[in-house]
Write a protein that holds these residues in place. Sequence first.
Motif, PDB file in Angstrom:
ATOM      1  N   GLN A 118       0.741  -1.175   0.303  1.00 13.13           N
ATOM      2  CA  GLN A 118       0.059   0.029  -0.026  1.00 13.13           C
ATOM      3  C   GLN A 118       0.870   1.261  -0.043  1.00 13.13           C
ATOM      4  O   GLN A 118       0.445   1.976  -0.626  1.00 13.13           O
ATOM      5  CB  GLN A 118      -0.845  -0.047   1.291  1.00 13.13           C
ATOM      6  N   ARG A 119       1.909   1.197   0.842  1.00 10.91           N
ATOM      7  CA  ARG A 119       2.814   2.556   0.674  1.00 10.91           C
ATOM      8  C   ARG A 119       3.564   2.643  -0.736  1.00 10.91           C
ATOM      9  O   ARG A 119       3.378   3.827  -0.959  1.00 10.91           O
ATOM     10  CB  ARG A 119       4.004   1.998   1.787  1.00 10.91           C
ATOM     11  N   VAL A 120       3.665   1.627  -1.456  1.00 11.89           N
ATOM     12  CA  VAL A 120       4.242   1.957  -2.704  1.00 11.89           C
ATOM     13  C   VAL A 120       3.145   2.224  -3.629  1.00 11.89           C
ATOM     14  O   VAL A 120       3.390   3.311  -4.496  1.00 11.89           O
ATOM     15  CB  VAL A 120       4.966   0.524  -3.290  1.00 11.89           C
ATOM     16  N   LEU A 141       5.205 -14.396  -9.560  1.00  8.33           N
ATOM     17  CA  LEU A 141       6.353 -13.692  -9.065  1.00  8.33           C
ATOM     18  C   LEU A 141       7.208 -14.791  -7.934  1.00  8.33           C
ATOM     19  O   LEU A 141       6.410 -15.568  -7.289  1.00  8.33           O
ATOM     20  CB  LEU A 141       6.059 -12.392  -8.121  1.00  8.33           C
ATOM     21  N   PRO A 142       8.476 -14.562  -7.740  1.00  7.62           N
ATOM     22  CA  PRO A 142       8.956 -15.436  -6.686  1.00  7.62           C
ATOM     23  C   PRO A 142       8.408 -15.069  -5.402  1.00  7.62           C
ATOM     24  O   PRO A 142       8.292 -13.888  -4.968  1.00  7.62           O
ATOM     25  CB  PRO A 142      10.622 -14.940  -6.803  1.00  7.62           C
ATOM     26  N   GLY A 143       8.026 -16.129  -4.504  1.00  7.36           N
ATOM     27  CA  GLY A 143       7.464 -15.692  -3.176  1.00  7.36           C
ATOM     28  C   GLY A 143       6.374 -16.625  -2.598  1.00  7.36           C
ATOM     29  O   GLY A 143       5.977 -17.315  -3.580  1.00  7.36           O
ATOM     30  N   PRO A 144       5.909 -16.477  -1.439  1.00  3.62           N
ATOM     31  CA  PRO A 144       5.019 -17.304  -0.935  1.00  3.62           C
ATOM     32  C   PRO A 144       3.586 -16.707  -1.125  1.00  3.62           C
ATOM     33  O   PRO A 144       3.179 -16.161  -2.137  1.00  3.62           O
ATOM     34  CB  PRO A 144       5.484 -17.187   0.520  1.00  3.62           C
ATOM     35  N   HIS A 145       2.647 -17.360  -0.331  1.00  2.00           N
ATOM     36  CA  HIS A 145       1.149 -16.989  -0.369  1.00  2.00           C
ATOM     37  C   HIS A 145       1.014 -15.298  -0.102  1.00  2.00           C
ATOM     38  O   HIS A 145       0.558 -14.720  -0.884  1.00  2.00           O
ATOM     39  CB  HIS A 145       0.478 -17.582   0.867  1.00  2.00           C
ATOM     40  N   HIS A 146       1.647 -14.580   0.499  1.00  2.00           N
ATOM     41  CA  HIS A 146       1.705 -13.196   0.666  1.00  2.00           C
ATOM     42  C   HIS A 146       2.768 -12.281   0.142  1.00  2.00           C
ATOM     43  O   HIS A 146       3.640 -11.936   0.450  1.00  2.00           O
ATOM     44  CB  HIS A 146       1.562 -12.702   2.257  1.00  2.00           C
ATOM     45  N   VAL A 147       2.749 -12.788  -1.386  1.00  2.00           N
ATOM     46  CA  VAL A 147       3.638 -12.337  -2.232  1.00  2.00           C
ATOM     47  C   VAL A 147       3.568 -10.757  -2.207  1.00  2.00           C
ATOM     48  O   VAL A 147       4.586 -10.022  -2.623  1.00  2.00           O
ATOM     49  CB  VAL A 147       3.510 -12.806  -3.927  1.00  2.00           C
ATOM     50  N   ASP A 207       3.575  -8.837   0.220  1.00  2.00           N
ATOM     51  CA  ASP A 207       4.411  -8.437   1.275  1.00  2.00           C
ATOM     52  C   ASP A 207       5.957  -8.802   0.778  1.00  2.00           C
ATOM     53  O   ASP A 207       6.771  -7.999   1.037  1.00  2.00           O
ATOM     54  CB  ASP A 207       4.016  -9.223   2.614  1.00  2.00           C
ATOM     55  N   ALA A 208       6.152  -9.981   0.468  1.00  4.12           N
ATOM     56  CA  ALA A 208       7.392 -10.377  -0.156  1.00  4.12           C
ATOM     57  C   ALA A 208       8.037  -9.476  -1.203  1.00  4.12           C
ATOM     58  O   ALA A 208       9.167  -9.057  -1.034  1.00  4.12           O
ATOM     59  CB  ALA A 208       7.629 -11.691  -0.430  1.00  4.12           C
ATOM     60  N   HIS A 209       7.391  -8.940  -2.186  1.00  2.00           N
ATOM     61  CA  HIS A 209       7.828  -8.082  -3.107  1.00  2.00           C
ATOM     62  C   HIS A 209       6.810  -7.192  -3.334  1.00  2.00           C
ATOM     63  O   HIS A 209       6.279  -7.103  -4.441  1.00  2.00           O
ATOM     64  CB  HIS A 209       8.128  -9.259  -4.567  1.00  2.00           C
ATOM     65  N   PRO A 210       6.613  -6.066  -2.493  1.00  4.62           N
ATOM     66  CA  PRO A 210       5.705  -5.114  -2.661  1.00  4.62           C
ATOM     67  C   PRO A 210       6.120  -4.170  -4.106  1.00  4.62           C
ATOM     68  O   PRO A 210       5.062  -3.640  -4.732  1.00  4.62           O
ATOM     69  CB  PRO A 210       5.929  -4.260  -1.379  1.00  4.62           C
ATOM     70  N   GLY A 211       7.189  -3.786  -4.304  1.00  6.64           N
ATOM     71  CA  GLY A 211       7.676  -2.950  -5.496  1.00  6.64           C
ATOM     72  C   GLY A 211       7.331  -3.558  -6.632  1.00  6.64           C
ATOM     73  O   GLY A 211       6.603  -3.095  -7.546  1.00  6.64           O
ATOM     74  N   ALA A 212       7.453  -4.854  -6.907  1.00  6.09           N
ATOM     75  CA  ALA A 212       7.016  -5.703  -7.944  1.00  6.09           C
ATOM     76  C   ALA A 212       5.739  -5.704  -8.172  1.00  6.09           C
ATOM     77  O   ALA A 212       5.318  -5.540  -9.472  1.00  6.09           O
ATOM     78  CB  ALA A 212       7.685  -6.944  -8.004  1.00  6.09           C
ATOM     79  N   VAL A 213       5.071  -6.030  -7.018  1.00  7.78           N
ATOM     80  CA  VAL A 213       3.538  -6.080  -7.355  1.00  7.78           C
ATOM     81  C   VAL A 213       2.786  -4.853  -7.667  1.00  7.78           C
ATOM     82  O   VAL A 213       1.948  -4.953  -8.361  1.00  7.78           O
ATOM     83  CB  VAL A 213       2.860  -6.887  -5.857  1.00  7.78           C
ATOM     84  N   ALA A 263       4.282  -2.554  -9.423  1.00  2.00           N
ATOM     85  CA  ALA A 263       4.514  -2.290 -10.971  1.00  2.00           C
ATOM     86  C   ALA A 263       3.409  -2.873 -11.682  1.00  2.00           C
ATOM     87  O   ALA A 263       3.166  -2.339 -12.942  1.00  2.00           O
ATOM     88  CB  ALA A 263       6.047  -2.370 -11.045  1.00  2.00           C
ATOM     89  N   ILE A 264       3.317  -4.121 -11.270  1.00  3.88           N
ATOM     90  CA  ILE A 264       2.369  -4.988 -12.047  1.00  3.88           C
ATOM     91  C   ILE A 264       0.854  -4.450 -11.950  1.00  3.88           C
ATOM     92  O   ILE A 264       0.154  -4.364 -13.114  1.00  3.88           O
ATOM     93  CB  ILE A 264       2.378  -6.302 -11.512  1.00  3.88           C
ATOM     94  N   VAL A 265       0.356  -3.961 -10.670  1.00  2.66           N
ATOM     95  CA  VAL A 265      -0.907  -3.565 -10.671  1.00  2.66           C
ATOM     96  C   VAL A 265      -0.849  -2.324 -11.583  1.00  2.66           C
ATOM     97  O   VAL A 265      -1.883  -1.964 -12.241  1.00  2.66           O
ATOM     98  CB  VAL A 265      -1.008  -3.126  -9.394  1.00  2.66           C
ATOM     99  N   ASP A 266       0.263  -1.365 -11.447  1.00  3.50           N
ATOM    100  CA  ASP A 266       0.198  -0.169 -12.144  1.00  3.50           C
ATOM    101  C   ASP A 266       0.220  -0.329 -13.850  1.00  3.50           C
ATOM    102  O   ASP A 266      -0.442   0.222 -14.558  1.00  3.50           O
ATOM    103  CB  ASP A 266       1.494   0.673 -12.085  1.00  3.50           C
TER     104      ASP A 266
END
Length: 257
Positions: free
Chosen positions: A51-53, A226-232, A234-240, A242-245
């Motif tokens: 959310q911060r990003v 994306l690489p990461g677990p169920h809460h991806v 949280d693991a990769h906020p910047g990448a997530v 960017a994908i949403v954007d």
Amino acid sequence: MRPLVETVDVEGCVLRLRTLAPAGRARDTLAPTIVLVHGIGMSHRSFKRVQRVLSRSYRTIAVDLPGFADSPSPDRRLEIEDLARLVITALRACDVEQCLAIGQSMGTQVVVGMALQDPGFVTSVGLIGPVIDDRRRTLLQQGFSLAVDGIRERPAMNATLLTDYLRSMPTYLRELRVMMRYPTLRSVAALEVPVLVMRGTEDPVARRGWAARVAGVAREAAFIELPGPHHVQDAHPGAVAAIVDEFIRVQTVGQLR
């Protein structure tokens, strides 16, 4: 940046909305509003990092569903359709006119329900780690997957999981079977809006085959891993983020691939 926190009572159920936005844009209707809906037992804190990003560019609203976090527990069981209606009503009360609704885990069911009820209000949905896999629909299978996922989450995320679960246990137990029996595939197939399905490659809850099937039944969808677990998120906020954007930009020009 401190969030704008609003408490909304809808039909006797309390929801809390936490808004983060660029300066002066907490009530902005010019850009898409992004709504974030957490999973069962969780709270807005599961979206805190992403959310911060996202809030650097968009008005973002993280929802605490009734009975989760510090919201009082409702006096009745709420179906997914009930939760969807309550969230839409609360958002409208806070001057949201349209939104991209993103859910994680059980939150994916809620945002699908929102889009089914009001596709003019929810213009597209994001499903991060969608549940429940219809080929693994037992409490034992899901419990084992969650235990495995706990090994893969960040320590800070596990701390959030533990404390949120402890605070929300009565509601968690009441809503668990609601989540387990929700017909996710049939519901996604009925959507009229574009769908973004996202999962972590190490997610044992939303496995690849299941998540791909969710995307496959949608009329218009993108499927991202994306690489990461169920809460991806949280693991990769910047990448997530960017994908949403990119998803939003593609929607804007009407060229979803």
